[in-house]
Scaffold this motif. Structure first.
Motif, short mmCIF file in Angstrom:
data_model
loop_
_atom_site.label_atom_id
_atom_site.label_comp_id
_atom_site.label_asym_id
_atom_site.label_seq_id
_atom_site.Cartn_x
_atom_site.Cartn_y
_atom_site.Cartn_z
N ARG A 67 41.82 40.66 42.61
CA ARG A 67 40.20 40.65 43.02
C ARG A 67 39.95 39.65 44.15
O ARG A 67 39.15 40.33 45.07
CB ARG A 67 39.20 39.99 41.65
CG ARG A 67 37.89 40.50 41.77
CD ARG A 67 37.17 40.36 40.63
NE ARG A 67 35.81 40.75 40.82
CZ ARG A 67 34.71 40.14 41.18
NH1 ARG A 67 34.99 38.75 41.37
NH2 ARG A 67 33.58 40.57 41.23
N ILE A 77 35.93 45.14 45.52
CA ILE A 77 36.88 44.99 44.61
C ILE A 77 37.72 46.28 44.51
O ILE A 77 37.46 47.33 45.11
CB ILE A 77 36.02 45.34 43.00
CG1 ILE A 77 35.20 46.34 42.82
CG2 ILE A 77 35.15 43.89 43.04
CD1 ILE A 77 34.66 46.52 41.56
N SER A 425 31.25 46.86 46.47
CA SER A 425 31.98 46.64 45.27
C SER A 425 31.07 47.95 44.31
O SER A 425 31.60 48.41 43.39
CB SER A 425 31.79 45.42 44.76
OG SER A 425 32.71 44.56 45.23
#
Length: 635
Positions: A67, A77, A425
């Motif tokens: 991550r 991500i 993300s």
């Protein structure tokens, strides 16, 4: 990458063209060089631990590394597929392979573009100006995509002159973005490229530094004379049309295209090399209104006489900044990259240069400076080395740095995701890999009253080239009349060719599920990016990560609920396909959202939720995980 491990990732890999591909191969392409450079950095950090008698942090687990590497290298991500593949393979060298994949992916240039947009305050437009900085924005984005060397990039900006729509000279937007504020522009240049804070010296000798007002004006002389190319040829015509009722006419709209969007984006001259001291000048080393020549305040001395009539000041300034300031240019660049990767600069603030000999860790800074020079200011390669260090892989450290002025390297400190990291993300969860979508193209259409005209017939690149070639007032008036006639014949709206022209241009609005680097810059005030602190691009590095109530409400009642929790078509739910049990579904949601499997205790809680709420339990799990601090923070 080895096909047996990252084969499916390799097929996605897009190797970006190099801006200096014709030069000798970069050492960044040599795995042995990368490994050696990374070990050298780690050795310096290890010596710091021994000196300070600190325990060496442990190396973080695969999930945390995964991550962290994605968010730091490409600003988002991993997708569910990327996360599951990395976590499930058994390959000793997989971290090195992952870094190779990330720094060569389109996501790298997207994330770098966000950083540069913030650093240089790149905007699509600005209040009070009826033009567009579209070509400058596109130039910067393309420079990041082609991995232009930092010294070349900096030199191109500082020495720029010419047509703002010409792809070769669109870097002039660096100056035209600040037209009317040349002293502020210069102060920002010194701060951005050399870590020298000289803004106070615009008005008075700096009481907290060594810069005197006379020094600042000598430096400003290099960039003096920032006007539009031959804009005076249109002054008479513009004054006639820019008056009263005429402002509501098509004539005014067409004139505005030439005045603001052509002349207003161009940059004439090359820097006078001389300047007059202001009328309120109050020191003994000069008289109010006195003409003085250009002179650099430190580094290798560069001077231009006030009697010089050849110009060339901006190139002299660019040469000095990038090659004649000793270690300073390389140090500031290296420290900025260290902060991007490690979370905190070797010295802080990163825009206030500190000589290496004065630092707590001079050996490390010397190593970083030497590496930056050896890599020819290749920021992609430099970050690749940092990402491969053990220092980057240390476990998170919730404690503040023990060194007030910089980094004590004792594990990565926790930090909330930037607005861009959060947005990129979230759209990854909502729509899958955003790096597969086309990049925003250059919108070079001619706009009248926000509507494109002459689409498929003529564009701004052509108009700008033709207008700036005109050499007399009569020629300018004649061109204006012809352009006005063409627009009126076209009906002022693009006609039947408009859709054909638009098909060639990839344009995204604020609601599009694309990376932050492709959206309007800055984002509108109602956008999630703005709510989470994206810079308004007014001041250098103006972003904020401070929390506020609006952020919580935005997540609870806005994007998360609409696009993720209650959206059965969201990409994150595709990760559940083929899962044979509730346990497997929960495990996949954790890996998709938090990029790690759940603990035994967490699995028990979530199974209880599914038992009590049925299929809605999975939506509740999504809501809880995305709203969690673990999702919102980078470890």
């Amino acid at each position: 990458m080895k096909p047996r491990t990252f084969g499916f990732l390799a097929c996605w890999l897009v190797v970006l063209p190099s801006a200096h591909a014709a030069e000798k191969p970069s050492p960044a392409n040599d795995p042995a060089f990368i490994a050696k450079a990374s070990r050298s950095i780690d050795a310096n950090v290890a010596s710091w631990y021994r000196k300070e008698k600190l325990p060496v942090p442990a190396v973080t687990d695969d999930a945390t590394f995964l991550r962290r590497a994605f968010l730091v290298a490409i600003g988002r991500i991993p997708t569910a597929e990327e996360a599951r593949f990395f976590l499930e393979i058994d390959e000793a060298n997989k971290r090195v392979q992952l870094i190779d994949y990330l720094v060569q992916s389109p996501g790298y240039s997207s994330h770098m573009s966000n950083w540069v947009f913030d650093l240089l305050r790149v905007t699509d437009d600005k209040p009070g100006f009826n033009g567009s900085f579209e070509p400058y924005r596109h130039w910067v984005r393309t420079a990041m995509e082609s991995n232009m060397r930092w010294d070349e990039f900096s030199h191109s900006l500082l020495s720029a002159n010419g047509d703002g729509w010409d792809p070769k000279t669109a870097a002039v937007g660096y100056y035209t973005r600040d037209r009317g504020m040349p002293l502020d522009n210069l102060a920002n240049s010194m701060r951005v490229f050399l870590g020298s804070r000289m803004e106070c010296a615009q008005c008075h000798d700096d009481p907290f530094g060594e810069t005197e007002r006379h020094d600042f004006y000598e430096l400003a002389a290099f960039t003096e004379g920032q006007g539009g190319m031959r804009q005076n040829l249109m002054r008479g015509l513009w004054d006639e049309i820019n008056d009263g009722e005429k402002r509501r006419s098509v004539d005014y709209e067409v004139a505005q295209v030439m005045w603001d969007r052509v002349y207003g984006l161009s940059l004439g001259g090359s820097g006078e090399g001389k300047i007059k001291l202001p009328e309120d000048y109050q020191y003994r080393d000069g008289e109010p209104g006195q003409l003085i020549g250009a002179k650099t305040p430190f580094g290798k001395g560069v001077r231009i006489s006030e009697k010089n009539d050849k110009g060339g000041g901006r190139k002299e300034l660019a040469d000095w900044v990038t090659t004649k300031t000793g270690e300073q240019f390389a140090s500031v660049a290296a420290n900025r990259m260290w902060k991007r990767v490690m979370g905190r600069g070797v010295y802080e603030p990163v825009d206030e240069y500190k000589p290496t000999k004065e630092l707590h860790h001079p050996e490390l800074m010397n190593t970083l400076i030497s590496l930056m020079v050896e890599l020819n200011y290749d920021l992609q390669a430099f970050q690749k080395v940092l990402l491969n260090t053990k220092t980057f892989q240390f476990v998170p450290n919730p404690e503040p740095s023990k060194v007030v002025t910089g980094d004590d390297f004792h594990g990565r400190q926790l930090s909330r995701l930037s607005a861009e990291q959060l947005w990129d993300s979230l759209i990854t969860l909502a729509a899958g890999d955003p790096d597969k979508k086309p990049r925003r193209g250059l919108d070079d259409r001619i706009y009248l009253n926000r509507k494109p005209v002459l689409v498929g017939k003529k564009n701004m690149v052509q108009v700008s080239k033709e207008v700036l070639a005109l050499e007399s007032e009569a020629a300018v008036r004649s061109y204006f009349d012809k352009l006005l006639e063409e627009v009126k014949k076209d009906g002022g709206g693009g006609g039947g060719d408009s859709m054909m022209g638009m098909a060639k241009i990839q344009r995204y609005d604020s609601k599009s599920h694309v990376r932050a680097s492709e959206l309007p810059s800055p984002a509108p005030r109602n956008h999630l990016l703005y709510l989470f602190g994206q810079s308004d691009r007014i001041v250098v590095e103006g972003a904020s990560r401070d929390p506020n109530v609006g952020q919580v409400l935005s997540l609870m009642n806005g994007y998360v609920q609409e696009q993720l929790v209650n959206n059965s078509g969201a990409h994150l739910y595709k990760s559940l396909e083929g899962a044979g049990s509730d346990e497997e579904k929960i495990r996949r949601l954790y890996i998709t959202i938090l990029n790690r499997p759940p603990s035994g205790e967490e699995m028990g809680w979530m199974l209880e939720e599914v038992k009590n709420s049925g299929q809605n339990g999975f939506r509740n799990i999504v809501s809880a995980l995305v709203m969690s601090s673990e999702f919102l923070f980078l470890q």
